[in-house]
Design a protein around this motif. Structure first.
Motif, short mmCIF file in Angstrom:
data_model
loop_
_atom_site.label_atom_id
_atom_site.label_comp_id
_atom_site.label_asym_id
_atom_site.label_seq_id
_atom_site.Cartn_x
_atom_site.Cartn_y
_atom_site.Cartn_z
N PHE A 241 0.83 -1.21 0.00
CA PHE A 241 0.00 0.00 0.00
C PHE A 241 0.86 1.25 0.00
CE2 PHE A 241 -2.26 -3.39 2.26
CZ PHE A 241 -3.42 -3.47 1.50
N ASP A 242 0.41 2.24 -0.76
CA ASP A 242 1.04 3.56 -0.77
C ASP A 242 0.19 4.52 0.06
OD1 ASP A 242 3.18 2.87 -2.45
OD2 ASP A 242 1.94 3.10 -4.24
N PHE A 243 0.79 5.10 1.05
CA PHE A 243 0.08 6.05 1.91
C PHE A 243 1.04 7.16 2.29
CE2 PHE A 243 1.78 2.53 4.36
CZ PHE A 243 2.49 3.16 5.37
N PHE A 244 0.51 8.20 2.90
CA PHE A 244 1.32 9.35 3.25
C PHE A 244 2.42 8.95 4.26
CE2 PHE A 244 2.22 13.00 6.04
CZ PHE A 244 2.66 13.91 5.09
N GLY A 245 3.65 9.20 3.90
CA GLY A 245 4.79 8.89 4.77
C GLY A 245 5.39 7.52 4.56
N SER A 246 4.83 6.72 3.63
CA SER A 246 5.35 5.36 3.43
C SER A 246 6.79 5.38 2.90
CB SER A 246 4.45 4.58 2.48
OG SER A 246 4.39 5.21 1.20
N LYS A 247 7.07 6.30 1.98
CA LYS A 247 8.43 6.39 1.44
C LYS A 247 9.43 6.83 2.50
CE LYS A 247 7.11 7.25 -3.37
NZ LYS A 247 7.21 8.17 -4.54
N ILE A 248 8.99 7.72 3.37
CA ILE A 248 9.87 8.19 4.45
C ILE A 248 10.18 7.04 5.40
CG2 ILE A 248 10.04 9.75 6.43
CD1 ILE A 248 8.26 11.70 4.93
N ILE A 249 9.16 6.23 5.69
CA ILE A 249 9.36 5.08 6.58
C ILE A 249 10.34 4.09 5.96
CG2 ILE A 249 8.24 3.12 7.68
CD1 ILE A 249 5.73 4.81 7.93
#
Length: 296
Positions: free
Chosen positions: A113-121
């Motif tokens: 899933f792509d959600f807000f902040g996933s890339k940062i995590i």
């Protein structure tokens, strides 16, 4: 000739002498490393069945004084190896179970899933894997000590398990993310059509399919926790809570007074056996887990 052609058709490649010769240096290095490791292991086994006098004389393979299996029983009881062994088993098993329960759904959500902040995590997890534990062990100790969590044995044990789990979460999550990526989404789509909730889909369908990756990462985590030394050195303040790595170190320091070197080598073999058995029994899962997930 016919067998050779069948083999070529089956593999899709023809035998190349030049290609095989190019692999010879790698084979030589591998054989040398395996031979060196085998010689050391055989020597330690022989020393564990010998006496300190034979060890210093260099006659351990002669067994002039007989084979001393009592070294193992003495190491298990008198040298407290049984306590160290049980402690490490508790730390490793509980930590590995918690890591799977936490990281399996965590990595699945991050991968699917792509959600807000996933890339940062994901970036933070990747960066965290490059930070050795020894760099943060002093701040961790100050925080835990000021919180007064090192006074009681039970609390001390829980703190150590929490630290083992927290330091292995980034590696476990990234490993499982790579494995889940290779599992086809068609299984989840089919489950969604049948009205299956995403959470149930994960635990009933995806989680069992990821068995190879789960077993592989659990083996690696088990071995790392079993051999962990620095965290144990800093956060274990009681001999009753020492794991095998710290226990063996204390035994080595005590050799200058007892001189029971055969008992020490017997302890090394006892400590070595669990990880060796894991590799032997679960080697196919390790290979399968490292080569990827289930595609369809």
């Amino acid at each position: 000739m016919l067998k050779k052609k069948k083999k070529e058709l089956k593999t899709g490649e023809r035998f190349s002498l030049k290609k095989e010769l190019a692999l010879v240096p790698g084979y030589l290095i591998l054989v040398t490393w395996v031979g060196f490791t085998a010689v050391i292991l055989i020597w330690v086994i022989a020393a564990s069945l010998s006496t300190p006098a034979d060890i210093f004389k260099g006659t351990i393979f002669e067994f002039s004084s007989g084979v001393h299996f009592e070294n193992y029983s003495r190491a298990w009881v008198s040298s407290n190896v049984s306590i160290f062994f049980l402690n490490s088993l508790i730390y490793a098993v509980v930590s590995c179970v918690l890591l799977i329960v936490i990281c399996a759904p965590y990595s699945y959500v991050l991968q699917r899933f792509d959600f807000f902040g996933s890339k940062i995590i994901k970036t933070a997890l990747a960066a965290t894997t490059g930070v050795p534990v020894i760099m943060v062990i002093i701040p961790l100790y100050m925080i835990v000590a000021r919180a007064g969590l090192l006074r009681e044995e039970m609390t001390n044990r829980i703190v150590l398990i929490v630290l083992f789990v927290s330091t292995k979460i980034p590696y476990t999550t990234i490993f499982l993310m790579a494995y889940f990526e290779n599992i086809s989404r068609s299984y989840e789509e089919a489950a969604a059509i049948d009205g299956c909730h995403p959470i149930r889909t994960f635990w009933k369908i995806v989680f069992p399919m990821a068995q190879g990756g789960l077993v592989t990462v659990t083996i690696f985590n088990f071995i790392n926790i079993w051999n962990e030394y620095f965290l144990s050195l800093m956060f274990v303040n009681s001999e009753k809570l020492r794991p095998v790595a710290l226990g063996l170190f204390s035994m080595i320091n005590g050799m200058q007074y007892s001189g029971d070197w055969s008992g020490l080598f017997a302890s090394v073999i006892i400590v070595f056996l669990p990880t060796f058995i894991l590799y032997v029994l679960l080697s196919k899962y390790i290979v399968g887990g490292l080569t990827g997930g289930v595609k369809g």
